[in-house]
Design a protein around this motif. Structure first.
Motif, PDB file in Angstrom:
ATOM      1  N   TRP A 156       0.839  -1.195   0.000  1.00 39.58           N
ATOM      2  CA  TRP A 156       0.000   0.000   0.000  1.00 39.58           C
ATOM      3  C   TRP A 156       0.872   1.241   0.000  1.00 39.58           C
ATOM      4  CZ3 TRP A 156      -4.956  -0.018  -1.098  1.00 39.58           C
ATOM      5  CH2 TRP A 156      -5.685  -1.210  -0.929  1.00 39.58           C
ATOM      6  N   THR A 157       0.438   2.221  -0.780  1.00 42.07           N
ATOM      7  CA  THR A 157       1.093   3.519  -0.779  1.00 42.07           C
ATOM      8  C   THR A 157      -0.023   4.571  -0.876  1.00 42.07           C
ATOM      9  OG1 THR A 157       2.763   4.885  -1.893  1.00 42.07           O
ATOM     10  CG2 THR A 157       1.474   3.421  -3.294  1.00 42.07           C
ATOM     11  N   THR A 158       0.338   5.789  -1.200  1.00 44.07           N
ATOM     12  CA  THR A 158      -0.696   6.813  -1.322  1.00 44.07           C
ATOM     13  C   THR A 158      -0.577   7.509  -2.669  1.00 44.07           C
ATOM     14  OG1 THR A 158       0.752   8.338  -0.147  1.00 44.07           O
ATOM     15  CG2 THR A 158      -0.992   7.306   1.147  1.00 44.07           C
TER      16      THR A 158
ATOM     17  N   LEU B 169     -10.533   3.439   0.540  1.00 52.08           N
ATOM     18  CA  LEU B 169     -11.022   4.603   1.277  1.00 52.08           C
ATOM     19  C   LEU B 169     -11.123   4.228   2.754  1.00 52.08           C
ATOM     20  CD1 LEU B 169     -13.955   5.639  -1.100  1.00 52.08           C
ATOM     21  CD2 LEU B 169     -11.523   6.230  -1.268  1.00 52.08           C
TER      22      LEU B 169
ATOM     23  N   VAL C 269      -5.808  12.844  -0.827  1.00 49.80           N
ATOM     24  CA  VAL C 269      -4.854  11.735  -0.836  1.00 49.80           C
ATOM     25  C   VAL C 269      -5.617  10.433  -0.569  1.00 49.80           C
ATOM     26  CG1 VAL C 269      -2.871  10.713   0.353  1.00 49.80           C
ATOM     27  CG2 VAL C 269      -2.913  13.172  -0.131  1.00 49.80           C
ATOM     28  N   LEU C 270      -5.375   9.440  -1.407  1.00 46.18           N
ATOM     29  CA  LEU C 270      -6.064   8.150  -1.303  1.00 46.18           C
ATOM     30  C   LEU C 270      -5.039   7.042  -1.129  1.00 46.18           C
ATOM     31  CD1 LEU C 270      -8.401   8.667  -4.399  1.00 46.18           C
ATOM     32  CD2 LEU C 270      -8.978   9.111  -2.006  1.00 46.18           C
ATOM     33  N   GLU C 271      -5.452   5.974  -0.435  1.00 49.90           N
ATOM     34  CA  GLU C 271      -4.581   4.792  -0.346  1.00 49.90           C
ATOM     35  C   GLU C 271      -4.668   4.028  -1.669  1.00 49.90           C
ATOM     36  OE1 GLU C 271      -4.911   2.363   3.268  1.00 49.90           O
ATOM     37  OE2 GLU C 271      -6.066   4.002   4.111  1.00 49.90           O
TER      38      GLU C 271
ATOM     39  N   ARG D 178      -2.745   0.756  -4.189  1.00 47.38           N
ATOM     40  CA  ARG D 178      -1.832  -0.380  -4.249  1.00 47.38           C
ATOM     41  C   ARG D 178      -1.823  -0.946  -5.659  1.00 47.38           C
ATOM     42  NH1 ARG D 178      -2.157  -5.869  -0.562  1.00 47.38           N
ATOM     43  NH2 ARG D 178      -0.375  -6.899  -1.508  1.00 47.38           N
TER      44      ARG D 178
END
Lengths: 236, 202
Positions: free
Chosen positions: A13-15, A51, A99-101, A103
């Motif tokens: 996971w990143t943003t 989210l 900003v959203l997570e 991957r």
């Protein structure tokens, strides 16, 4: 070195930050994001978007990537589904700068190697991977390797309609007649000329569309082993 | 990870203790997700084989598999794409029954499930034995639909549903683990929904 060597198998996971947001058709939202620590991707791969609510409840969905690997931003086109927890949020609440997570990239099957002569038979928002593939083909200077037959309801409701036409795709409308073609699904006669020399066919769209597309390809003599499918949506 | 500005929960919690993390209740829907063209398989020509590291490689036709002792799974299923479906009922035969006939050798520790399409998925033997897996042809009292793997699919409900191979045709017992189709293409090797083993790296 080919993209096969650099697209990762494991991801974390990143943003991503929304750089632009548009509503290009009545039922879709297009986001372009700057993804932190972004890894390279093959056309046809997807990203997860997650989210997170204040109570730590999360909802995640998977979306095909529209941009090709050379684009500095990651482009997603999301279909707005009635009551869709994630898609309605993206269409109605999300704003530039949020900003959203994220991957990805995920999936190594429904991908094109930018070398093999291939056809995309895509419908509705299923055009998205065909956009990534056509952009990759153009970037590689090999647009002739990829043929696209896209199906939409009307020009206004077909995502990337202009871009598909500029690429030379055959775009057919199920509910809109043009000067040269009545409204309706594509026929074997329209598909057959696009199949000469292709080694792979990518089908993407709703479950109903995928069923029709598979039947049409097989009617035109393609073997099931040449067909790769990405379908979405529910049956009863 | 950051809270998403403006995002609030819109779906209910689901039954207590039955929704694995990151999943939602798809209700009466049953999404279809496949990587290949959906085959048309006639029960007249379908068969299932258990082979590999077994003492008695065995095949059953449609009629023969229906002669075996049946059982029904009633419970929940979970897809890696985040939907779960509650209180489904599938009827078929326990994989234990098939394995008992074929008699796995002591060194058999893994299973590769093969579909007639060429799709494969790998499982530890311990995930398909002890009443945890079935080969099923009936959903909710009706023949299993073609798009959901009919006429016959594997059912391993305690793992993400890509492990429940549609159009199952062969269970191959192996001494060592080997990745199957999705496992080679970015998905986790085992796929426990409660541990969110979705993708490689989880």
């Amino acid at each position: 070195m080919s993209i096969d060597d650099v697209a990762p198998t494991a991801t974390a996971w990143t943003t991503g930050r929304i750089i632009s947001k548009e509503l290009p058709t009545p039922a879709t939202v297009r986001l372009r994001l700057h993804v932190d620590d972004r890894m390279r991707h093959r056309p046809g791969q997807h990203y997860l978007l997650r989210l997170r609510a204040p109570d730590d409840y999360t909802a995640q969905r998977s979306y095909s990537v529209a941009s090709d690997d050379s684009d500095p931003l990651l482009e997603l086109l999301v279909e707005k589904l009635p009551g869709g927890e994630v898609s309605e949020f993206l269409a109605e609440v999300a704003e530039v700068g949020d900003v959203l997570e994220m991957r990805g990239p995920i999936g190594r099957w429904f991908t094109w190697d930018v070398r093999t002569p291939a056809l995309c038979l895509v419908g509705g928002t299923g055009v998205v991977p065909a956009i990534a593939m056509s952009r990759a083909a153009r970037h590689a200077g090999a647009p002739d390797l990829l043929r696209v037959l896209a199906v939409g309801r009307s020009p206004e409701e077909t995502p990337y309609d202009d871009e598909l036409r500029r690429f030379g795709a055959t775009v057919t409308y199920t509910r809109h007649a043009t000067g040269t073609r009545p409204a309706g699904p594509p026929s074997a006669a329209e598909l057959a000329p696009l199949l000469d020399g292709i080694e792979l066919a990518f089908v993407c769209g709703s479950s109903r569309f995928a069923g029709l597309a598979e039947a049409l390809l097989m009617e035109c003599g393609l073997s099931p082993s040449m067909i790769r499918v990405e379908q979405f949506g529910a049956t009863g | 990870m950051p809270v998403t500005r403006g995002f609030v929960r819109r779906r209910p919690d689901g039954p207590e203790g039955r929704l694995p993390p990151g999943q939602y209740d798809t209700g009466s829907g049953w999404p279809v997700l496949t990587a290949e063209a959906t085959p048309r398989i006639s029960p007249d020509t379908w068969k299932i084989t258990v082979d590999g590291l077994v003492d008695h490689p065995t095949s059953w036709t449609w009629d023969e598999v229906h002669q075996l002792s049946r059982s029904t799974y009633t419970g929940d299923i979970h897809c890696v794409t985040t939907w779960s479906k509650f209180d489904v009922a599938f009827t078929g035969v326990s994989v234990d029954v098939l394995l008992e006939a074929a008699t796995p050798r002591p060194e058999a520790a893994f299973v590769m499930a093969h579909s007639s399409t060429g799709y494969t998925t790998n499982l530890p033997l311990s995930d398909v034995t002890g009443g945890k897996a079935w080969v099923v042809w009936d959903h909710g009292g009706k023949p299993l639909a073609r798009e959901h793997g009919g006429p016959v699919r594997l059912l391993v409900p305690h793992l993400y549903f890509w492990k429940s191979a549609k159009w199952i045709s062969r269970l191959e017992l192996m001494a060592h683990d080997q990745p199957g189709f999705w496992e080679r293409n970015g998905y986790h090797d085992r796929g426990d929904p409660w541990l969110e083993q979705r993708y490689q790296g989880d």
